[in-house]
Design a protein around this motif. Sequence first.
Motif, PDB file in Angstrom:
ATOM      1  N   ASN A 169       0.841  -1.187   0.000  1.00  0.00           N
ATOM      2  CA  ASN A 169       0.000   0.000   0.000  1.00  0.00           C
ATOM      3  C   ASN A 169       0.879   1.241   0.000  1.00  0.00           C
ATOM      4  N   ALA A 170       0.951   1.898  -1.164  1.00  0.00           N
ATOM      5  CA  ALA A 170       1.833   3.054  -1.300  1.00  0.00           C
ATOM      6  C   ALA A 170       1.182   4.335  -0.810  1.00  0.00           C
ATOM      7  N   ILE A 171      -0.109   4.289  -0.574  1.00  0.00           N
ATOM      8  CA  ILE A 171      -0.831   5.504  -0.216  1.00  0.00           C
ATOM      9  C   ILE A 171      -0.650   5.806   1.257  1.00  0.00           C
ATOM     10  N   LYS A 172      -0.144   6.990   1.548  1.00  0.00           N
ATOM     11  CA  LYS A 172       0.080   7.329   2.952  1.00  0.00           C
ATOM     12  C   LYS A 172      -1.239   7.593   3.654  1.00  0.00           C
ATOM     13  N   THR A 173      -1.195   7.614   4.933  1.00  0.00           N
ATOM     14  CA  THR A 173      -2.389   7.896   5.713  1.00  0.00           C
ATOM     15  C   THR A 173      -2.199   9.198   6.477  1.00  0.00           C
ATOM     16  N   TYR A 174      -3.305   9.859   6.758  1.00  0.00           N
ATOM     17  CA  TYR A 174      -3.268  11.146   7.430  1.00  0.00           C
ATOM     18  C   TYR A 174      -3.253  10.999   8.938  1.00  0.00           C
ATOM     19  N   ARG A 175      -2.451  11.815   9.579  1.00  0.00           N
ATOM     20  CA  ARG A 175      -2.557  11.995  11.016  1.00  0.00           C
ATOM     21  C   ARG A 175      -3.485  13.183  11.265  1.00  0.00           C
ATOM     22  N   MET A 176      -4.144  13.168  12.396  1.00  0.00           N
ATOM     23  CA  MET A 176      -5.262  14.062  12.635  1.00  0.00           C
ATOM     24  C   MET A 176      -4.929  15.530  12.423  1.00  0.00           C
ATOM     25  N   MET A 177      -3.843  16.028  12.973  1.00  0.00           N
ATOM     26  CA  MET A 177      -3.599  17.452  12.914  1.00  0.00           C
ATOM     27  C   MET A 177      -3.194  17.917  11.517  1.00  0.00           C
ATOM     28  N   GLU A 178      -2.602  17.035  10.694  1.00  0.00           N
ATOM     29  CA  GLU A 178      -2.391  17.382   9.291  1.00  0.00           C
ATOM     30  C   GLU A 178      -3.739  17.657   8.625  1.00  0.00           C
ATOM     31  N   TYR A 179      -4.668  16.786   8.913  1.00  0.00           N
ATOM     32  CA  TYR A 179      -6.014  16.870   8.366  1.00  0.00           C
ATOM     33  C   TYR A 179      -6.682  18.167   8.791  1.00  0.00           C
ATOM     34  N   VAL A 180      -6.566  18.493  10.076  1.00  0.00           N
ATOM     35  CA  VAL A 180      -7.192  19.692  10.632  1.00  0.00           C
ATOM     36  C   VAL A 180      -6.651  20.947   9.964  1.00  0.00           C
ATOM     37  N   ARG A 181      -5.332  21.034   9.853  1.00  0.00           N
ATOM     38  CA  ARG A 181      -4.726  22.227   9.279  1.00  0.00           C
ATOM     39  C   ARG A 181      -5.183  22.444   7.840  1.00  0.00           C
ATOM     40  N   LEU A 239     -10.264  21.212  21.080  1.00  0.00           N
ATOM     41  CA  LEU A 239     -11.111  20.034  21.263  1.00  0.00           C
ATOM     42  C   LEU A 239     -10.297  18.752  21.269  1.00  0.00           C
ATOM     43  N   VAL A 240      -9.283  18.709  20.405  1.00  0.00           N
ATOM     44  CA  VAL A 240      -8.473  17.507  20.210  1.00  0.00           C
ATOM     45  C   VAL A 240      -7.160  17.704  20.937  1.00  0.00           C
ATOM     46  N   PRO A 257      -3.525  13.009  19.164  1.00  0.00           N
ATOM     47  CA  PRO A 257      -4.822  12.622  18.602  1.00  0.00           C
ATOM     48  C   PRO A 257      -4.738  11.418  17.670  1.00  0.00           C
ATOM     49  N   GLY A 258      -3.522  11.060  17.214  1.00  0.00           N
ATOM     50  CA  GLY A 258      -3.385   9.855  16.405  1.00  0.00           C
ATOM     51  C   GLY A 258      -3.705   8.595  17.176  1.00  0.00           C
ATOM     52  N   GLN A 259      -3.553   8.640  18.513  1.00  0.00           N
ATOM     53  CA  GLN A 259      -3.873   7.499  19.360  1.00  0.00           C
ATOM     54  C   GLN A 259      -5.361   7.460  19.708  1.00  0.00           C
ATOM     55  N   PHE A 260      -5.893   8.621  20.107  1.00  0.00           N
ATOM     56  CA  PHE A 260      -7.296   8.649  20.534  1.00  0.00           C
ATOM     57  C   PHE A 260      -7.768  10.090  20.651  1.00  0.00           C
ATOM     58  N   PHE A 261      -9.010  10.322  20.240  1.00  0.00           N
ATOM     59  CA  PHE A 261      -9.707  11.539  20.635  1.00  0.00           C
ATOM     60  C   PHE A 261     -11.201  11.293  20.507  1.00  0.00           C
ATOM     61  N   ILE A 262     -11.974  12.084  21.205  1.00  0.00           N
ATOM     62  CA  ILE A 262     -13.426  12.062  21.099  1.00  0.00           C
ATOM     63  C   ILE A 262     -13.931  13.478  21.249  1.00  0.00           C
ATOM     64  N   VAL A 263     -14.849  13.885  20.377  1.00  0.00           N
ATOM     65  CA  VAL A 263     -15.412  15.227  20.417  1.00  0.00           C
ATOM     66  C   VAL A 263     -16.899  15.128  20.105  1.00  0.00           C
ATOM     67  N   ALA A 264     -17.628  16.166  20.466  1.00  0.00           N
ATOM     68  CA  ALA A 264     -19.036  16.254  20.096  1.00  0.00           C
ATOM     69  C   ALA A 264     -19.135  16.610  18.614  1.00  0.00           C
ATOM     70  N   THR A 300     -11.888  15.170  27.936  1.00  0.00           N
ATOM     71  CA  THR A 300     -11.805  16.628  28.083  1.00  0.00           C
ATOM     72  C   THR A 300     -11.220  17.031  29.437  1.00  0.00           C
ATOM     73  N   THR A 301     -11.351  16.152  30.423  1.00  0.00           N
ATOM     74  CA  THR A 301     -10.821  16.460  31.759  1.00  0.00           C
ATOM     75  C   THR A 301      -9.351  16.085  31.895  1.00  0.00           C
ATOM     76  N   HIS A 302      -8.984  14.907  31.380  1.00  0.00           N
ATOM     77  CA  HIS A 302      -7.640  14.379  31.633  1.00  0.00           C
ATOM     78  C   HIS A 302      -6.835  14.068  30.368  1.00  0.00           C
ATOM     79  N   GLY A 303      -7.423  14.218  29.174  1.00  0.00           N
ATOM     80  CA  GLY A 303      -6.703  13.827  27.974  1.00  0.00           C
ATOM     81  C   GLY A 303      -6.389  12.346  28.016  1.00  0.00           C
TER      82      GLY A 303
END
Length: 307
Positions: A7-19, A31-32, A36-43, A164-167
């Motif tokens: 699989n030559a296609i790279k994958t996105y990490r969250m903050m690259e995506y956000v920017r 919020l994140v 965030p590559g390991q875990f995040f949850i948001v509304a 949101t309290t402890h990350g």
Amino acid sequence: MPAAASNAIKTYRMMEYVRRFTAEPAAVQQLVLADPGQFFIVAVEQLYPLFTQAVPPSRATGHSLVYVTSGQARMSIGNDSYTVGPHEMLIARAGQVYSFEPGDMNTGFVCHFHDAILLGQAAPADAQVPFDFLHFWGRPVIELPAQTAEFVGQLLHRLLVEYTTHGLTYPAVVRAYLLALLHELNRAHSTDEPAPLTAAAALTNHFKHLVASSLKTTHRVRDYAEWLNISPNHLSKCVRRVTGKSPARWIEESIVLEAKVLLFQSKWSVGEVGAAVGIEDASYFSRLFRKHTGLTPLAFRKRHTPS
């Protein structure tokens, strides 16, 4: 049987995506939290409005769960599009190609996690998470019974409060709630499964598996038919009956989908992108891409490149 293609296609990490896709990266970063590559949850209602442009086909390193409590959420996963409403969970599995448009009005949760957060540091390098619905090639929607939906909503809310309290200060706590959530989803997935597949549907699923693993090296319908020990004509009848498309069309659309990801997530030339999806002739690749999208590969890239 074919070997799995690399699989030559790279994958996105969250903050690259956000920017790249949100109007207010700083708002998302509030919020994140860390890693965030390991875990995040948001509304959902806090995150979705920050995406102001269409997100083209992409891959991520982790799984994403979208749970809607009101309204609806739309997403394309692979070659298909899905809409979910209350009491439904939409799953974009790690490595799957997905895209979505802005504008959905909804409430709920978006939970993103990498396998590593479930397995822990002591897990062997080749360990896999023990949930079939995170590996199954099928419809990525789980419809939840009312009582299960209540439990799932409570678990997601508890994860959101913890995060949101402890990350990720207490990863064992996050892992415990996340595992409970996934066990609930796995049980609902098992009871939500359709009646036993017809022979045509089972064969079509097997064909999809083969296309996904061999797309870079194999584009001929007769090769897939040979691997399945059937005639090309029988394969064509089955795939058409189940999907409404011919095997050749399915292969072409899969090639174009892979190419979209590369055009968006890499700086490779059109010729390099074509070669990466198994088409060495750059001119033919461009014609095929335009046939299915109405755009040249370069025009597609320019449309999704911020000015």
